[in-house]
Motif scaffolding. Structure first.
Motif, short mmCIF file in Angstrom:
data_model
loop_
_atom_site.label_atom_id
_atom_site.label_comp_id
_atom_site.label_asym_id
_atom_site.label_seq_id
_atom_site.Cartn_x
_atom_site.Cartn_y
_atom_site.Cartn_z
N LEU A 204 0.86 -1.17 0.00
CA LEU A 204 0.00 0.00 0.00
C LEU A 204 0.90 1.23 0.00
O LEU A 204 1.91 1.25 0.71
N GLY A 205 0.56 2.25 -0.82
CA GLY A 205 1.44 3.40 -0.90
C GLY A 205 0.77 4.63 -1.43
O GLY A 205 -0.47 4.70 -1.56
N VAL A 206 1.59 5.63 -1.74
CA VAL A 206 1.14 6.88 -2.32
C VAL A 206 2.03 7.17 -3.54
O VAL A 206 3.20 6.81 -3.57
N GLY A 207 1.44 7.84 -4.54
CA GLY A 207 2.20 8.11 -5.75
C GLY A 207 1.74 9.37 -6.46
O GLY A 207 0.73 9.99 -6.10
N TYR A 208 2.52 9.74 -7.48
CA TYR A 208 2.24 10.92 -8.31
C TYR A 208 2.41 10.54 -9.76
O TYR A 208 3.31 9.76 -10.12
N LYS A 209 1.52 11.08 -10.63
CA LYS A 209 1.60 10.82 -12.06
C LYS A 209 1.49 12.13 -12.83
O LYS A 209 0.69 13.01 -12.47
N PHE A 210 2.29 12.23 -13.87
CA PHE A 210 2.22 13.37 -14.79
C PHE A 210 1.93 12.82 -16.17
O PHE A 210 2.73 12.07 -16.74
N LEU A 211 0.77 13.17 -16.72
CA LEU A 211 0.34 12.72 -18.04
C LEU A 211 0.36 13.90 -19.00
O LEU A 211 -0.19 14.97 -18.70
N ALA A 212 1.02 13.72 -20.14
CA ALA A 212 1.08 14.76 -21.17
C ALA A 212 0.43 14.22 -22.44
O ALA A 212 0.85 13.21 -22.99
N ASP A 213 -0.63 14.91 -22.88
CA ASP A 213 -1.40 14.56 -24.07
C ASP A 213 -0.97 15.50 -25.19
O ASP A 213 -0.91 16.72 -25.00
N PHE A 214 -0.67 14.95 -26.39
CA PHE A 214 -0.16 15.76 -27.51
C PHE A 214 -1.17 15.77 -28.65
O PHE A 214 -1.12 14.92 -29.54
N PRO A 215 -2.10 16.73 -28.66
CA PRO A 215 -3.03 16.85 -29.79
C PRO A 215 -2.31 17.34 -31.04
O PRO A 215 -1.15 17.77 -30.99
N SER A 216 -2.99 17.29 -32.14
CA SER A 216 -2.38 17.64 -33.43
C SER A 216 -2.08 19.13 -33.56
O SER A 216 -1.44 19.55 -34.53
N GLU A 217 -2.51 19.94 -32.60
CA GLU A 217 -2.31 21.38 -32.68
C GLU A 217 -0.88 21.80 -32.38
O GLU A 217 -0.52 22.96 -32.57
N GLY A 218 -0.06 20.89 -31.87
CA GLY A 218 1.32 21.21 -31.59
C GLY A 218 1.61 21.60 -30.16
O GLY A 218 2.74 21.92 -29.83
N ARG A 219 0.59 21.61 -29.28
CA ARG A 219 0.78 21.88 -27.87
C ARG A 219 0.46 20.62 -27.08
O ARG A 219 -0.13 19.69 -27.59
N TYR A 220 0.85 20.62 -25.81
CA TYR A 220 0.50 19.47 -24.98
C TYR A 220 -0.43 19.91 -23.85
O TYR A 220 -0.43 21.06 -23.42
N ILE A 221 -1.23 18.97 -23.40
CA ILE A 221 -2.18 19.20 -22.31
C ILE A 221 -1.73 18.33 -21.15
O ILE A 221 -1.57 17.11 -21.29
N ALA A 222 -1.51 18.95 -19.99
CA ALA A 222 -0.96 18.25 -18.83
C ALA A 222 -2.05 17.89 -17.84
O ALA A 222 -3.02 18.63 -17.65
N THR A 223 -1.86 16.74 -17.21
CA THR A 223 -2.72 16.32 -16.10
C THR A 223 -1.84 15.80 -14.98
O THR A 223 -1.02 14.90 -15.19
N HIS A 224 -1.98 16.38 -13.79
CA HIS A 224 -1.26 15.93 -12.61
C HIS A 224 -2.23 15.15 -11.72
O HIS A 224 -3.40 15.53 -11.59
N ALA A 225 -1.72 14.10 -11.10
CA ALA A 225 -2.57 13.31 -10.22
C ALA A 225 -1.76 12.79 -9.04
O ALA A 225 -0.61 12.36 -9.19
N ALA A 226 -2.37 12.84 -7.87
CA ALA A 226 -1.82 12.20 -6.67
C ALA A 226 -2.78 11.08 -6.29
O ALA A 226 -4.01 11.23 -6.41
#
Length: 234
Positions: A204-226
């Motif tokens: 059992l633990g705790v964690g962090y995730k960083f997700l980067a989504d790359f749409p065709s527009e050339g920018r990325y969309i970030a999502t942080h999660a604990a």
């Protein structure tokens, strides 16, 4: 005859004295011994090579946070103002390397992420108040877990694959239908945390995730999660 009779009691008396003295010496020696109660110690779990090899299943749950971002997914350049949300994932995997110092495994991750769209603006004007933003990550991860001692296990990981997302906003007028846009874009992820071993096959633990989504527009969309994490292997 009288001497013989007198000698028997004397011999018997000497024997009784000798037996009594021996008993006294034995009791004195026994009383001199100190009884030490046994000391019991909890055996520490020691990780050895091969303990964690094989299939496992992880589950994560916790809050998600999306920084504001720009996107033209509705046909115009809009600024998305996001609210906190929630993320839940499952990761079936397989540990293919395990030693006393580390464990290395591969896993497939999927789940669901939800964040509320607070507002969508275009050129400084509000296009929509409110809305929903959904994501379903479809990732392959490589996870390295360290074993500095028998109880605590820090871990790090990287992943890549795709991210399906749906943005939904109400049409002009609060009683109108919703506009929505669905996309499947490339995505990468980094993660880290610490787990605590509760049993030979449960952590059992705790964690962090960083997700980067790359749409065709050339920018990325970030999502942080604990998240709180639960790991079980078989």
């Amino acid at each position: 005859m009288n001497r013989l009779c007198n000698a028997r009691p004397s011999h018997t008396h000497v024997s009784a004295i000798a037996i009594g003295a021996a008993l006294c010496l034995g009791l004195s020696a026994a009383s001199a011994q100190v009884t030490v109660p046994p000391i019991y110690a909890m055996p520490a779990y020691s990780s050895s090579a091969g303990n964690d090899l094989g299939f496992y299943l992880n589950a994560d749950f916790g809050p998600s946070f999306m920084p504001n971002f720009q996107s033209s997914r509705f046909g115009y350049e809009g600024n998305f103002n996001m609210r906190p949300g929630v993320r839940a994932d499952v990761e079936p995997g397989f540990n293919f390397l395990s030693t006393g110092a580390l464990t290395l495994g591969g896993e497939f991750e999927t789940g669901g992420i939800y964040n509320r769209i607070h507002s969508l603006t275009q050129a400084g004007s509000v296009v929509s108040y409110g809305g929903d933003y959904y994501q379903v990550p479809l990732l392959g991860n490589l996870v390295l877990k360290l074993h500095p001692d028998s109880f605590v296990a820090p871990y790090v990981g990287i992943g890549g694959g795709g991210d399906w997302s749906r943005a939904r906003i109400p049409s002009p007028g609060f009683f109108g239908p919703y506009e929505r846009n669905d996309q499947l874009d490339p995505a990468v992820q980094a993660m880290g945390g610490v787990r605590f071993r509760l049993a030979p096959n449960i952590e059992l633990g705790v964690g962090y995730k960083f997700l980067a989504d790359f749409p065709s527009e050339g920018r990325y969309i970030a999502t942080h999660a604990a998240a709180a994490t639960l790991s079980v292997w078989f």
